[in-house]
Design a protein around this motif. Structure first.
Motif, PDB file in Angstrom:
ATOM      1  N   VAL A 152      34.377  44.547  27.917  1.00 55.26           N
ATOM      2  CA  VAL A 152      33.657  43.531  28.562  1.00 55.26           C
ATOM      3  C   VAL A 152      34.602  42.756  29.204  1.00 55.26           C
ATOM      4  N   ALA A 153      35.751  42.309  28.596  1.00 52.96           N
ATOM      5  CA  ALA A 153      36.968  41.528  29.478  1.00 52.96           C
ATOM      6  C   ALA A 153      37.353  42.042  30.419  1.00 52.96           C
ATOM      7  N   TYR A 154      37.502  43.366  30.438  1.00 49.80           N
ATOM      8  CA  TYR A 154      38.007  43.953  31.766  1.00 49.80           C
ATOM      9  C   TYR A 154      36.925  44.025  32.742  1.00 49.80           C
ATOM     10  N   GLY A 155      35.587  44.249  32.344  1.00 50.02           N
ATOM     11  CA  GLY A 155      34.672  44.156  33.082  1.00 50.02           C
ATOM     12  C   GLY A 155      34.170  42.739  34.181  1.00 50.02           C
ATOM     13  N   ALA A 156      34.733  41.834  33.177  1.00 53.78           N
ATOM     14  CA  ALA A 156      34.659  40.253  33.822  1.00 53.78           C
ATOM     15  C   ALA A 156      35.798  40.163  34.568  1.00 53.78           C
ATOM     16  N   THR A 157      36.873  40.772  34.246  1.00 56.88           N
ATOM     17  CA  THR A 157      38.043  40.598  35.263  1.00 56.88           C
ATOM     18  C   THR A 157      38.025  41.275  36.477  1.00 56.88           C
ATOM     19  N   VAL A 158      37.377  42.534  36.585  1.00 55.81           N
ATOM     20  CA  VAL A 158      37.151  43.347  37.641  1.00 55.81           C
ATOM     21  C   VAL A 158      36.316  42.461  38.477  1.00 55.81           C
ATOM     22  N   LEU A 159      35.175  41.899  38.022  1.00 56.21           N
ATOM     23  CA  LEU A 159      34.040  41.111  38.688  1.00 56.21           C
ATOM     24  C   LEU A 159      34.802  39.910  39.591  1.00 56.21           C
ATOM     25  N   VAL A 160      35.575  39.041  38.860  1.00 54.57           N
ATOM     26  CA  VAL A 160      36.255  37.886  39.422  1.00 54.57           C
ATOM     27  C   VAL A 160      37.226  38.370  40.456  1.00 54.57           C
ATOM     28  N   SER A 161      38.010  39.625  40.391  1.00 57.22           N
ATOM     29  CA  SER A 161      38.874  40.021  41.238  1.00 57.22           C
ATOM     30  C   SER A 161      38.209  40.565  42.519  1.00 57.22           C
ATOM     31  N   SER A 162      37.012  40.790  42.430  1.00 55.20           N
ATOM     32  CA  SER A 162      36.284  41.300  43.502  1.00 55.20           C
ATOM     33  C   SER A 162      35.571  40.342  44.426  1.00 55.20           C
ATOM     34  N   LEU A 163      35.923  38.883  43.983  1.00 59.08           N
ATOM     35  CA  LEU A 163      35.040  37.665  44.469  1.00 59.08           C
ATOM     36  C   LEU A 163      35.548  37.384  46.011  1.00 59.08           C
ATOM     37  N   PRO A 164      37.077  37.808  46.441  1.00 61.23           N
ATOM     38  CA  PRO A 164      37.506  37.492  47.679  1.00 61.23           C
ATOM     39  C   PRO A 164      36.549  38.443  48.543  1.00 61.23           C
ATOM     40  N   GLY A 165      35.999  39.597  48.128  1.00 61.82           N
ATOM     41  CA  GLY A 165      35.236  40.368  48.955  1.00 61.82           C
ATOM     42  C   GLY A 165      34.001  39.472  49.571  1.00 61.82           C
ATOM     43  N   ALA A 166      33.528  38.695  48.798  1.00 65.16           N
ATOM     44  CA  ALA A 166      32.253  37.769  49.276  1.00 65.16           C
ATOM     45  C   ALA A 166      32.708  36.955  50.467  1.00 65.16           C
ATOM     46  N   ILE A 167      33.919  36.440  50.334  1.00 64.72           N
ATOM     47  CA  ILE A 167      34.325  35.547  51.243  1.00 64.72           C
ATOM     48  C   ILE A 167      34.879  36.225  52.535  1.00 64.72           C
ATOM     49  N   VAL A 168      35.203  37.427  52.556  1.00 63.74           N
ATOM     50  CA  VAL A 168      35.593  38.178  53.697  1.00 63.74           C
ATOM     51  C   VAL A 168      34.169  38.557  54.228  1.00 63.74           C
ATOM     52  N   MET A 169      33.203  38.845  53.424  1.00 67.36           N
ATOM     53  CA  MET A 169      31.870  39.084  53.979  1.00 67.36           C
ATOM     54  C   MET A 169      31.237  38.021  54.641  1.00 67.36           C
ATOM     55  N   LEU A 170      31.229  36.994  54.199  1.00 69.85           N
ATOM     56  CA  LEU A 170      30.725  35.748  54.823  1.00 69.85           C
ATOM     57  C   LEU A 170      31.635  35.452  56.158  1.00 69.85           C
ATOM     58  N   MET A 171      32.786  35.516  56.064  1.00 67.31           N
ATOM     59  CA  MET A 171      33.709  35.260  57.170  1.00 67.31           C
ATOM     60  C   MET A 171      33.207  36.165  58.540  1.00 67.31           C
ATOM     61  N   GLY A 172      32.797  37.278  57.810  1.00 66.31           N
ATOM     62  CA  GLY A 172      32.535  38.272  58.924  1.00 66.31           C
ATOM     63  C   GLY A 172      31.237  38.113  59.457  1.00 66.31           C
ATOM     64  N   ARG A 173      30.129  37.766  58.726  1.00 69.19           N
ATOM     65  CA  ARG A 173      28.759  37.272  59.205  1.00 69.19           C
ATOM     66  C   ARG A 173      28.961  36.190  60.141  1.00 69.19           C
ATOM     67  N   GLN A 174      29.658  35.091  59.899  1.00 72.34           N
ATOM     68  CA  GLN A 174      29.756  34.200  60.785  1.00 72.34           C
ATOM     69  C   GLN A 174      30.071  34.438  62.142  1.00 72.34           C
ATOM     70  N   ASN A 175      31.181  35.727  62.059  1.00 72.29           N
ATOM     71  CA  ASN A 175      31.553  35.871  63.487  1.00 72.29           C
ATOM     72  C   ASN A 175      30.975  37.081  64.323  1.00 72.29           C
ATOM     73  N   THR A 176      29.757  37.476  63.587  1.00 75.75           N
ATOM     74  CA  THR A 176      28.946  38.462  63.825  1.00 75.75           C
ATOM     75  C   THR A 176      27.397  38.019  64.570  1.00 75.75           C
ATOM     76  N   PRO A 177      27.120  38.262  65.788  1.00 77.61           N
ATOM     77  CA  PRO A 177      25.883  37.822  66.451  1.00 77.61           C
ATOM     78  C   PRO A 177      24.727  38.278  65.430  1.00 77.61           C
TER      79      PRO A 177
END
Length: 318
Positions: A274-299
């Motif tokens: 469970v601790a590892y799963g939570a760590t992996v989830l937290v470590s993936s959060l930069p992907g949400a930022i990258v995705m949002l930045m990409g959407r802002q730059n996409t028509p």
């Protein structure tokens, strides 16, 4: 496998564990983790993404496709984040394959590149697991040493994993696996490529195992390092089965079984998972930022078409 079946499978695994294991012990183990060890686990996820993106770039170039390292890292972060949220744990990989193929002459090669890149990591993990079992066979200890209260649940979890694997095999497309055999030879067996693929994948797998071991230490596990190195690879291999969301349920069930098979506490194994799963989830959060930045730059019209195509690909479980 249909999304509803994956959700039901995950819920059933978690329900069996909640019924058969000592939940209070798991909760107590997770109540005060060591921040330093958790931080180290998170830091180990950084080279994972960059090396995995490099491995993907290496594979695409071997198949005659173009992909910059910067885009590979961005797409890999997005895929890692989506894999934590979408059923099956491979939706993010499907999305990055589709997005890459959208910019290339061959979409089939783009999908094959992702499949081969992921397979390279699994082969390295299998190699490490085999070496550890051969040199430190703690996992092969008989099940009669496991916790009596968890025996029934462990048997049920093993049966569920087997049924889930059979369903996955039945729904897989054998012809698709046969078609990209030539691409496997090009990207994994080519001159000097196999050395780069193997060395890169071994380092990546080492960071996964290291992060998992850090989570064990964060919860105060007193297991020696060799025992941890023998226990962790089989749990990571179970996570590769696309039977749940983000590996939840499958990972914890595998940890309960593997810890019990070594004569250790199943509850401890689940808590670490469970601790590892939570760590992996937290470590993936930069992907949400990258995705949002990409959407802002996409028509807007391109966002809509990409979203619909990605949904269709995930629904087909390519």
């Amino acid at each position: 496998m249909h999304t509803g079946l994956r959700l039901a499978f995950m819920a059933l695994c978690l329900g069996i564990m909640a019924y058969t294991l000592d939940i209070s012990h798991i909760r107590q183990s997770l109540s005060a983790p060591s921040p330093a060890w958790l931080l180290l686990a998170l830091l180990l996820t950084l080279p994972q993404v960059f090396l995995s993106a490099w491995r993907w770039q290496l594979t695409t170039h071997a198949l005659g496709l173009s992909l910059s390292l910067r885009r590979a890292v961005s797409e890999y972060y997005i895929a890692t984040f989506l894999n934590q949220l979408l059923p099956g744990g491979v939706g993010g990989d499907v999305a990055r394959a589709w997005r890459h193929g959208h910019r290339q002459a061959s979409r089939t090669r783009a999908f094959h590149a992702v499949m081969i890149e992921r397979a390279s990591g699994q082969l390295a993990l299998l190699l490490i697991a085999g070496i550890m079992l051969a040199t430190h066979p703690v996992v092969l200890t008989s099940f009669h040493r496991s916790e009596p209260s968890g025996t029934t649940g462990q048997i049920l979890l093993a049966g569920l994993a087997g049924i889930g694997s059979l369903l996955l095999f039945r729904t897989s497309t054998r012809k698709a696996l046969a078609r990209f055999g030539h691409h496997i030879a090009l990207s994994l067996c080519g001159s000097h490529l196999w050395i780069k693929q193997l060395s890169g994948s071994l380092v990546i797998v080492a960071t996964y195992i290291g992060a998992y071991a850090c989570c064990a230490r964060a919860l105060g596990s007193t297991l020696d390092s060799l025992t941890l190195l023998a226990l962790i690879p089989p749990v990571l291999m179970a996570m590769a089965l696309p039977l749940s969301i983000g590996g939840w349920g499958v990972r914890e069930g595998a940890a309960a079984l593997i810890w019990a098979s070594a004569g250790l506490s199943s509850s401890e194994g689940v808590a670490i998972s469970v601790a590892y799963g939570a760590t992996v989830l937290v470590s993936s959060l930069p992907g949400a930022i990258v995705m949002l930045m990409g959407r802002q730059n996409t028509p807007p019209h391109q966002q809509t078409s990409s979203h619909r195509a990605g949904e269709a690909a995930v629904e087909q479980d390519i």
